[in-house]
Each structure stands twice: as structure tokens, then as C-alpha cells.
Design an enzyme around this catalytic site. Structure first.
Site, PDB file in Angstrom:
ATOM      1  N   LYS A 184     -62.126 -39.386  24.631  1.00  0.00           N
ATOM      2  CA  LYS A 184     -61.068 -38.597  23.607  1.00  0.00           C
ATOM      3  C   LYS A 184     -60.111 -39.807  23.550  1.00  0.00           C
ATOM      4  O   LYS A 184     -59.244 -39.956  24.175  1.00  0.00           O
ATOM      5  CB  LYS A 184     -60.744 -37.243  24.198  1.00  0.00           C
ATOM      6  CG  LYS A 184     -59.767 -36.598  23.260  1.00  0.00           C
ATOM      7  CD  LYS A 184     -58.953 -35.371  23.700  1.00  0.00           C
ATOM      8  CE  LYS A 184     -57.679 -35.329  22.893  1.00  0.00           C
ATOM      9  NZ  LYS A 184     -56.952 -34.086  23.290  1.00  0.00           N
ATOM     10  N   GLY A 237     -49.550 -28.392  22.264  1.00  0.00           N
ATOM     11  CA  GLY A 237     -48.694 -27.665  23.099  1.00  0.00           C
ATOM     12  C   GLY A 237     -47.725 -26.818  22.570  1.00  0.00           C
ATOM     13  O   GLY A 237     -46.980 -25.642  23.023  1.00  0.00           O
ATOM     14  N   ALA A 284     -55.684 -29.275  19.214  1.00  0.00           N
ATOM     15  CA  ALA A 284     -54.347 -29.051  19.288  1.00  0.00           C
ATOM     16  C   ALA A 284     -53.735 -28.111  18.431  1.00  0.00           C
ATOM     17  O   ALA A 284     -53.720 -27.891  17.498  1.00  0.00           O
ATOM     18  CB  ALA A 284     -53.481 -30.516  19.179  1.00  0.00           C
ATOM     19  N   GLY A 285     -52.667 -27.450  19.204  1.00  0.00           N
ATOM     20  CA  GLY A 285     -51.743 -26.648  18.361  1.00  0.00           C
ATOM     21  C   GLY A 285     -52.066 -25.058  18.464  1.00  0.00           C
ATOM     22  O   GLY A 285     -51.455 -24.005  18.027  1.00  0.00           O
ATOM     23  N   ALA A 297     -56.058 -26.546  25.419  1.00  0.00           N
ATOM     24  CA  ALA A 297     -55.549 -26.520  26.866  1.00  0.00           C
ATOM     25  C   ALA A 297     -54.475 -25.588  27.126  1.00  0.00           C
ATOM     26  O   ALA A 297     -54.641 -24.282  27.764  1.00  0.00           O
ATOM     27  CB  ALA A 297     -55.240 -27.879  27.303  1.00  0.00           C
ATOM     28  N   SER A 298     -53.368 -26.098  26.395  1.00  0.00           N
ATOM     29  CA  SER A 298     -51.931 -25.480  26.799  1.00  0.00           C
ATOM     30  C   SER A 298     -52.144 -23.670  26.619  1.00  0.00           C
ATOM     31  O   SER A 298     -51.674 -22.965  27.246  1.00  0.00           O
ATOM     32  CB  SER A 298     -50.965 -25.904  25.909  1.00  0.00           C
ATOM     33  OG  SER A 298     -50.707 -27.240  26.144  1.00  0.00           O
TER      34      SER A 298
END
Lengths: 77, 264
Positions: free
Chosen positions: B105, B166, B192-193, B214-215
Site C-alpha cells: 500500500k 482518521g 481513508a475518512g 482502520a480508525s
């Protein structure tokens, strides 16, 4: 300060920290010390910005002011 | 219910000829412990999970690599934190050596405040990595032209952000994501986001092939519960995308017969 030519010890930079090593110290020696085990699974090493393949760890000897990075996978991304 | 949904989505995610039963790619950053991460990964159903490369910490206890191996989840090293193409190349090469995979990645950020990709360095890095034999999955801006250039450079997928890493802001420019999807000849992974399940579902409804997050899970109050929610959201969004949604109308359209009404 002594140099490898004098028979050491001399200074290298391991993961950003200076360290004194003896002449003849190999990448394998340093990796084993940093990683805490000689097989160091999941670990890779770079010498002065180039990857040293695992198979060459035990034959590549360090020189004065060499920069060694020892990396592994961590949580992130 | 899970079984029904899983059977309905029988088409695997294909990246660089490799098939994945789950269209949810997980990150590992932000989990309060390896135990909680393990529960979340299991609940997510993921088959591919990304890890960062960092200097060995002699004091570190437990290994995310052992966890992924035990769970039989494929590892996707990333170049998180890299700011230049050169840094990304060395990090990827170290990851290939350490983890025995040529998948990466690719992440090349412009600054710490936004963590937004630097498209100039990113494209340069992608070209270097492809030339070096990597299967490159670049984290990129939601810019259709940059996505096209990354595909032309030989990337195996493109991974546009929904919003900054995040942030939990969701997908701020769905129009651009749709444009990227329409033009792409490689899988599109929304990366992301994502903040909550509806964001992941929206990504799939827009036609993305997968979601990476992830977050949203690791920093949720109950990571395993949110991971389960994301698993269902990705499935639901995928099914909805393929099911052909009704057109959006500005006025009501009766769903009951308009004839046969009683007369009083």
C-alpha cells in the site's frame, strides 16, 4: 577515535542512535542484538539506504559511520 | 442473515489476479491492544490487512504479524509516514524483504497536518515501485486525473480517500469517486475518512470494489461491534450497487394502485 583499519572499535548509527562496534561486526550481529533473536523473523535491514538481503546479513561487515536501519511490521496505516 | 448476505455476494474481489472473499480491507493503526485488534479483525471478516514498517523496538511486546498469521489474514505492508518517493521505495523494499510479499500500500503524504497524499511524489514512487516488481496499491487523492495516471503507471488498484485519514468525515466528494470508478480499469478501493457504516455502504454504492479502513473501527468505543457493522455495510453497499437503485425523483411516486379506490 579508532577505525576499522586500526582494528576497531568504531562508531556506526543503528536506527538513528550511535553505537560502538568491533571490527568484523556484521549486519547479522547487529540485527540479532536489536531484534533480540538471531532469526529475527519479520525483520529487514538496510545499510546506508540499501536493503541488505537476509542471506547476506552474516557476510556484510560494517564500516565506520555506516547507517543501519532495522525495521519490522507494526500496527499502523 | 450473515450467511444469506455472504452467499449473495459470491463474486470475489480480484486484485492483480488474487481473489479475496471479503471486500473490506482493514488497517491496524489505533487499536488499544492486540487483543482488541484481534476481535475486530475476526468480526470484520477481512482477508487482507495493512501494517506499517517501523524501526524495531526492543521493548515491544506481541507482534501484529503473529496475529495476522494466526488469523490467516494476508498482510499488506504500507509506506505510511513516507514523504518522498525515495523513502517510499526503501520502505517498500524493506517490507518485501521482511514480510516476503511484493504487495504494498503506497502512501506518500504531503504534510503531517492533513496527511493528504503528495500526488507528485506519489506518482514518482508508483513508477519506481512498479519498475521494481511491486504490486502497487496507492493511497491517492479523490482526483480522477491522478487516479488515471496511477493506473497508467501500472498500479494494481487505485485507493482514493473519502476524506483525510482518521477524520471520520466520510466521503466528501462522492462525485469524484464516481468519476474515478467510471474511468478505472483496475479495482477502486475507498481508503481513508470512513466514520461509520453508512460511509462504507456509500463507497460501495458508488461502485467502489472495496473499502479500506482502520480508525473507524479501531478507535470506536466497541471496535469489534463496529467491525461487524462495517462488514455488513460493505456487503449491503455492494448488493445495492448491483441491484439497480430507483431513480431519484423530486416528487412522490405512488407505490399503491392508483385505481380501485373506494368512492364515498
Amino acid at each position: 577515535m579508532t577505525t576499522p583499519e586500526d582494528g576497531g572499535p568504531f562508531v556506526v548509527i543503528v536506527n538513528g542512535e550511535t553505537k560502538q562496534v568491533d571490527t568484523g561486526t556484521t549486519v547479522a550481529d547487529l540485527v540479532a542484538e536489536v531484534a533480540g533473536s538471531p532469526d529475527a523473523r519479520g525483520v529487514a535491514a538496510a545499510l546506508n539506504g540499501s536493503v541488505v538481503p537476509r542471506a547476506r546479513w552474516s557476510v556484510v561487515q560494517l564500516g565506520e559511520d555506516d547507517r543501519i536501519e532495522v525495521l519490522t511490521a507494526v500496527q499502523g496505516g | 442473515m450473515t450467511q444469506i448476505a455472504v452467499q449473495a455476494d459470491i463474486e470475489p474481489l480480484l486484485i492483480a489476479g488474487r481473489a479475496f472473499g471479503s471486500r473490506l480491507i482493514m488497517g491496524t493503526g489505533g487499536a488499544p491492544s492486540l487483543e482488541i485488534l484481534e476481535q475486530a479483525l475476526i468480526a470484520s471478516g477481512t482477508e487482507l490487512t495493512t501494517v506499517a514498517m517501523r524501526r524495531v523496538d526492543p521493548a515491544a511486546r506481541g507482534s501484529v504479524l503473529d496475529l495476522l498469521r494466526d488469523l490467516r489474514i494476508a498482510v499488506l505492508p504500507n509506506t505510511a509516514g513516507c514523504r518522498t518517493a525515495g523513502e517510499a521505495l526503501l520502505t517498500a523494499r524493506l517490507a518485501r524483504e521482511a514480510l516476503d510479499t511484493d504487495w504494498v500500500k503506497l502512501e506518500v503524504i504531503g504534510d503531517e497536518r492533513t496527511l493528504l497524499p503528495d500526488p507528485v511524489e506519489l506518482l514518482a514512487a508508483a513508477e519506481l515501485l512498479v519498475a521494481d516488481g511491486f504490486v502497487v496499491l496507492p493511497y491517492t487523492n479523490d482526483d480522477p486525473i491522478v487516479a488515471r495516471r496511477l493506473e497508467q503507471a501500472g498500479c494494481a488498484a487505485v485507493m482514493p480517500l473519502g476524506s483525510p485519514i482518521g477524520s471520520g468525515l466520510g466521503i466528501r466528494n462522492p462525485h469524484n469517486i464516481r468519476l474515478i470508478v467510471q474511468d478505472a480499469g483496475v479495482p477502486v478501493v475507498l481508503d481513508a475518512g470512513i466514520g461509520t457504516a453508512s460511509d462504507a455502504a456509500l463507497a460501495m454504492e458508488l461502485g467502489c470494489d472495496a473499502v479500506l479502513l482502520a480508525s473507524a473501527v479501531t478507535r470506536a468505543a466497541d471496535p469489534a461491534a463496529m467491525a461487524g457493522a462495517m462488514r455488513h455495510a460493505v456487503l449491503a453497499g455492494r448488493l445495492a450497487h448491483g441491484a439497480g437503485r430507483i431513480p431519484i425523483r423530486t416528487r412522490a411516486e405512488a407505490s399503491s394502485p392508483v385505481t380501485g379506490l373506494l368512492q364515498q
